[in-house]
Design an enzyme around this catalytic site. Sequence first.
Site, PDB file in Angstrom:
ATOM      1  N   ASP A  14      -2.982   2.550  -6.031  1.00 15.05           N
ATOM      2  CA  ASP A  14      -1.942   2.638  -5.005  1.00 15.05           C
ATOM      3  C   ASP A  14      -1.810   1.394  -4.137  1.00 15.05           C
ATOM      4  OD1 ASP A  14      -4.373   3.003  -3.779  1.00 15.05           O
ATOM      5  OD2 ASP A  14      -3.622   4.446  -2.322  1.00 15.05           O
ATOM      6  N   GLU A  15      -2.422   0.291  -4.524  1.00 16.48           N
ATOM      7  CA  GLU A  15      -2.228  -0.904  -3.701  1.00 16.48           C
ATOM      8  C   GLU A  15      -2.464  -2.180  -4.491  1.00 16.48           C
ATOM      9  OE1 GLU A  15      -5.293  -1.783  -0.657  1.00 16.48           O
ATOM     10  OE2 GLU A  15      -6.091   0.166  -1.183  1.00 16.48           O
ATOM     11  N   ASP A  32       0.860  -1.188   0.000  1.00  8.84           N
ATOM     12  CA  ASP A  32       0.000   0.000   0.000  1.00  8.84           C
ATOM     13  C   ASP A  32       0.896   1.237   0.000  1.00  8.84           C
ATOM     14  OD1 ASP A  32      -2.117   1.682   0.154  1.00  8.84           O
ATOM     15  OD2 ASP A  32      -2.984   0.818   1.981  1.00  8.84           O
TER      16      ASP A  32
END
Length: 424
Positions: free
Chosen positions: A103-104, A9
């Site tokens: 983003d993850e 993350d």
Amino acid sequence: MTRTILHVDMDAFYVSVELRRRPDLVGQPVVVGGTGSRGVIAAASYEARRFGVFSAMPSATARRLCPHAVFLPGDHDLYGSVSAEVHEVFHSVTPFIEPLALDEAFLDVTGSVRLFGDGVAIAHRVRDLVWDRLQLRCSVGVAPNKFLAKLASKAAKPVARPDGVSPGPGVVEVRPGEELAFLHPLPVKALWGVGPATLERLTRFGVTTVGDLAQLDEATLVAAVGSAHGRHLHQLSWAIDDRPVEVDRETKSIGHEETFATDRHTHDELHRELVRLADAVAARLRAHGTGARTFQLKVRFAGFHTITRAVTVPAALQTAHGIVQALEPLLQAVDPSPGVRLLGVSASNFAESAEQLSMDDLLTGDGGVASATAGEWQAAEETMDAIRSRFGRSAIGPASAVTRDGLRVVRKGGQQWGPDEHPE
DNA sequence: GGTACTCACCTTAGCTGC
DNA sequence: GACCGCAGCTAAGGTGAG
């Protein structure tokens, strides 16, 4: 066999990307998101979080809490390209990657352990590579399954408190055998699938921690939150999660919705917005190489009351013209006089497109001859795709999308966090 | 009073065909 | 013909995630 799953993350991703081109803002409260009065926050730097600013918060609230923060509008295309670079790093340790958002991602590194060392070693390797190549920080959770890995990455994050920001450990591992000791003290809302509605129902049963939830028998849980959800949560409360890391998740729906800077009150205005949204959905369907049979119209009124209306057509469509024809009767049945703040169009029930000649194409409502057939619309819109791929999305669009300020074309992520203050 | 966008999945209810 | 049970589809709304 015990799996080794990583959840990676990125830390304050959008803000961190912005800081790479604005190093003068490092260490300051910085917020990325919608700039208009109807916008929301997409990401906040840890310095801004000290003042209670967090993502999904209305921008107006954020400005009140942290008036000295720097507000940036956000650049979805840039974040997408940086995200692709991050994924290249992931690919250097495993091909088994399930992206969750820009983003993850989950990484199944079970097969990489012999090459790179155990899960924690791989987690540090990923963190170091991301920093060395991209000057971005990330937090990594290591666990035997996906949902524990996700909880672990959260535990690895920096923490912002009113008195300051403390760096997190960066990597947290939940080792096999230690799952329940890690899991049961956590608040139940930490579980994936427990949002505000479920939390309220669980609170009525005196459940506040995951441990409390585990003690609740499954039948009670099912009665409280429904069968599928109840069984799933019961499993999670005992750290059971066999879901694989899914490398190729199939898209099941494509949609666009837009909140307007000012409410719309007439069918004429809404029709123009419908055409714009249908144009964007159709273009993505064609790019995806598919058509769709079910189309949904979403209308949010000024008072925030939201309705959805759907229609399923006999043969799959992939043109804006077809989608507008399918949805226009549903739109006509809506009374816009109270004010409409949002309109959405989405397509699902994918099937191979079969837009072809029909009697309806040949005749207009008054018995006259139609100006173009479905096949001609298909050809026209494919030509539009070609022009856009060469000259950009805004090079061409539906005539009804033309305003005094130019062509208003819907782009994915183009208005991700709400309307600008004066776009119209 | 303020609350984006995109996608997935679930529940409930109604309808249809067998 | 009326009714039942079942499966499958559709519609509408809700919930949750990031």
